[in-house]
Write a protein that holds these residues in place. Sequence first.
Motif, PDB file in Angstrom:
ATOM      1  N   UNK A  54      26.960 134.499 149.151  1.00 41.71           N
ATOM      2  CA  UNK A  54      26.725 134.078 147.771  1.00 41.71           C
ATOM      3  C   UNK A  54      25.263 133.783 147.502  1.00 41.71           C
ATOM      4  N   UNK A  55      24.590 133.141 148.471  1.00 43.31           N
ATOM      5  CA  UNK A  55      23.162 132.868 148.295  1.00 43.31           C
ATOM      6  C   UNK A  55      22.329 134.145 148.338  1.00 43.31           C
ATOM      7  N   UNK A  56      22.750 135.127 149.135  1.00 39.21           N
ATOM      8  CA  UNK A  56      22.043 136.415 149.140  1.00 39.21           C
ATOM      9  C   UNK A  56      22.174 137.122 147.798  1.00 39.21           C
ATOM     10  N   UNK A  57      23.370 137.095 147.233  1.00 40.61           N
ATOM     11  CA  UNK A  57      23.588 137.715 145.923  1.00 40.61           C
ATOM     12  C   UNK A  57      22.812 136.953 144.844  1.00 40.61           C
ATOM     13  N   UNK A  58      22.795 135.628 144.940  1.00 44.12           N
ATOM     14  CA  UNK A  58      22.014 134.821 143.998  1.00 44.12           C
ATOM     15  C   UNK A  58      20.532 135.156 144.096  1.00 44.12           C
ATOM     16  N   UNK A  59      20.009 135.291 145.306  1.00 47.95           N
ATOM     17  CA  UNK A  59      18.595 135.647 145.489  1.00 47.95           C
ATOM     18  C   UNK A  59      18.298 137.038 144.931  1.00 47.95           C
ATOM     19  N   UNK A  60      19.232 137.969 145.102  1.00 52.35           N
ATOM     20  CA  UNK A  60      19.045 139.310 144.553  1.00 52.35           C
ATOM     21  C   UNK A  60      19.018 139.259 143.021  1.00 52.35           C
ATOM     22  N   UNK A  61      19.907 138.485 142.435  1.00 56.98           N
ATOM     23  CA  UNK A  61      19.905 138.344 140.979  1.00 56.98           C
ATOM     24  C   UNK A  61      18.657 137.652 140.461  1.00 56.98           C
ATOM     25  N   UNK A  62      18.172 136.678 141.205  1.00 61.39           N
ATOM     26  CA  UNK A  62      16.947 135.981 140.798  1.00 61.39           C
ATOM     27  C   UNK A  62      15.733 136.900 140.908  1.00 61.39           C
ATOM     28  N   UNK A  63      15.752 137.831 141.847  1.00 61.35           N
ATOM     29  CA  UNK A  63      14.630 138.761 141.939  1.00 61.35           C
ATOM     30  C   UNK A  63      14.642 139.757 140.787  1.00 61.35           C
ATOM     31  N   UNK A  64      15.823 140.095 140.301  1.00 64.81           N
ATOM     32  CA  UNK A  64      15.917 140.989 139.147  1.00 64.81           C
ATOM     33  C   UNK A  64      15.497 140.265 137.872  1.00 64.81           C
ATOM     34  N   UNK A  65      15.940 139.035 137.729  1.00 65.35           N
ATOM     35  CA  UNK A  65      15.637 138.233 136.532  1.00 65.35           C
ATOM     36  C   UNK A  65      14.536 137.213 136.853  1.00 65.35           C
ATOM     37  N   UNK A  66      13.427 137.677 137.382  1.00 67.00           N
ATOM     38  CA  UNK A  66      12.412 136.748 137.867  1.00 67.00           C
ATOM     39  C   UNK A  66      11.713 135.981 136.757  1.00 67.00           C
ATOM     40  N   UNK A  67      11.485 136.552 135.586  1.00 67.27           N
ATOM     41  CA  UNK A  67      10.763 135.820 134.542  1.00 67.27           C
ATOM     42  C   UNK A  67      11.556 134.659 133.971  1.00 67.27           C
ATOM     43  N   UNK A  68      12.854 134.789 133.732  1.00 67.64           N
ATOM     44  CA  UNK A  68      13.590 133.585 133.324  1.00 67.64           C
ATOM     45  C   UNK A  68      13.557 132.485 134.384  1.00 67.64           C
ATOM     46  N   UNK A  69      13.564 132.869 135.664  1.00 68.39           N
ATOM     47  CA  UNK A  69      13.492 131.878 136.744  1.00 68.39           C
ATOM     48  C   UNK A  69      12.116 131.214 136.762  1.00 68.39           C
ATOM     49  N   UNK A  70      11.062 131.994 136.559  1.00 68.48           N
ATOM     50  CA  UNK A  70       9.702 131.440 136.528  1.00 68.48           C
ATOM     51  C   UNK A  70       9.556 130.467 135.367  1.00 68.48           C
ATOM     52  N   UNK A  71      10.034 130.852 134.190  1.00 67.98           N
ATOM     53  CA  UNK A  71       9.937 129.960 133.030  1.00 67.98           C
ATOM     54  C   UNK A  71      10.780 128.700 133.210  1.00 67.98           C
ATOM     55  N   UNK A  72      11.936 128.821 133.852  1.00 68.31           N
ATOM     56  CA  UNK A  72      12.753 127.643 134.141  1.00 68.31           C
ATOM     57  C   UNK A  72      12.016 126.707 135.099  1.00 68.31           C
ATOM     58  N   UNK A  73      11.392 127.260 136.112  1.00 71.28           N
ATOM     59  CA  UNK A  73      10.620 126.437 137.044  1.00 71.28           C
ATOM     60  C   UNK A  73       9.458 125.733 136.368  1.00 71.28           C
ATOM     61  N   UNK A  74       8.771 126.429 135.477  1.00 68.42           N
ATOM     62  CA  UNK A  74       7.667 125.810 134.731  1.00 68.42           C
ATOM     63  C   UNK A  74       8.170 124.702 133.829  1.00 68.42           C
ATOM     64  N   UNK A  75       9.325 124.933 133.186  1.00 68.52           N
ATOM     65  CA  UNK A  75       9.889 123.933 132.293  1.00 68.52           C
ATOM     66  C   UNK A  75      10.287 122.678 133.071  1.00 68.52           C
ATOM     67  N   UNK A  76      10.921 122.873 134.233  1.00 68.00           N
ATOM     68  CA  UNK A  76      11.310 121.735 135.070  1.00 68.00           C
ATOM     69  C   UNK A  76      10.087 120.983 135.563  1.00 68.00           C
ATOM     70  N   UNK A  77       9.051 121.702 135.948  1.00 62.68           N
ATOM     71  CA  UNK A  77       7.828 121.069 136.410  1.00 62.68           C
ATOM     72  C   UNK A  77       7.186 120.238 135.310  1.00 62.68           C
ATOM     73  N   UNK A  78       7.150 120.786 134.097  1.00 59.02           N
ATOM     74  CA  UNK A  78       6.603 120.036 132.946  1.00 59.02           C
ATOM     75  C   UNK A  78       7.398 118.780 132.671  1.00 59.02           C
ATOM     76  N   UNK A  79       8.705 118.879 132.763  1.00 58.05           N
ATOM     77  CA  UNK A  79       9.567 117.728 132.457  1.00 58.05           C
ATOM     78  C   UNK A  79       9.478 116.630 133.520  1.00 58.05           C
ATOM     79  N   UNK A  80       9.281 117.006 134.772  1.00 60.11           N
ATOM     80  CA  UNK A  80       9.267 116.011 135.833  1.00 60.11           C
ATOM     81  C   UNK A  80       7.895 115.361 136.019  1.00 60.11           C
ATOM     82  N   UNK A  81       6.827 116.012 135.594  1.00 66.37           N
ATOM     83  CA  UNK A  81       5.493 115.459 135.791  1.00 66.37           C
ATOM     84  C   UNK A  81       5.083 114.494 134.685  1.00 66.37           C
ATOM     85  N   UNK A  82       5.882 114.312 133.677  1.00 67.98           N
ATOM     86  CA  UNK A  82       5.546 113.394 132.580  1.00 67.98           C
ATOM     87  C   UNK A  82       5.798 111.973 132.957  1.00 67.98           C
TER      88      UNK A  82
END
Length: 82
Positions: A54-82
């Motif tokens: 399941x984690x391998x399939x999740x990693x494969x899907x995240x590599x295909x949809x990398x920009x939504x994952x990058x934007x989610x990571x940026x959003x989480x980083x912004x929210x936690x650093x405040x």
Amino acid sequence: MSLSLTLAALWAVLANVLAMLPSRDHHWRTAYMLIAVGIPIVGYVTAQHGPWVGMLILAAGMSVLRWPVIYLGRWIKRRTLR
């Protein structure tokens, strides 16, 4: 091959075909649709084959949809650093 892995492979092929088509919104609508369809497939794969596959399939899907994952990571980083 089991049904869950077949569905995951079909999802990957569909994602790649949709990425080749032109889009006015830079494929964001397509990404949302692929996420909505992909999450249950990852759960199905995990239920049938265990968490490692399941984690391998999740990693494969995240590599295909990398920009939504990058934007989610940026959003989480912004929210936690405040």
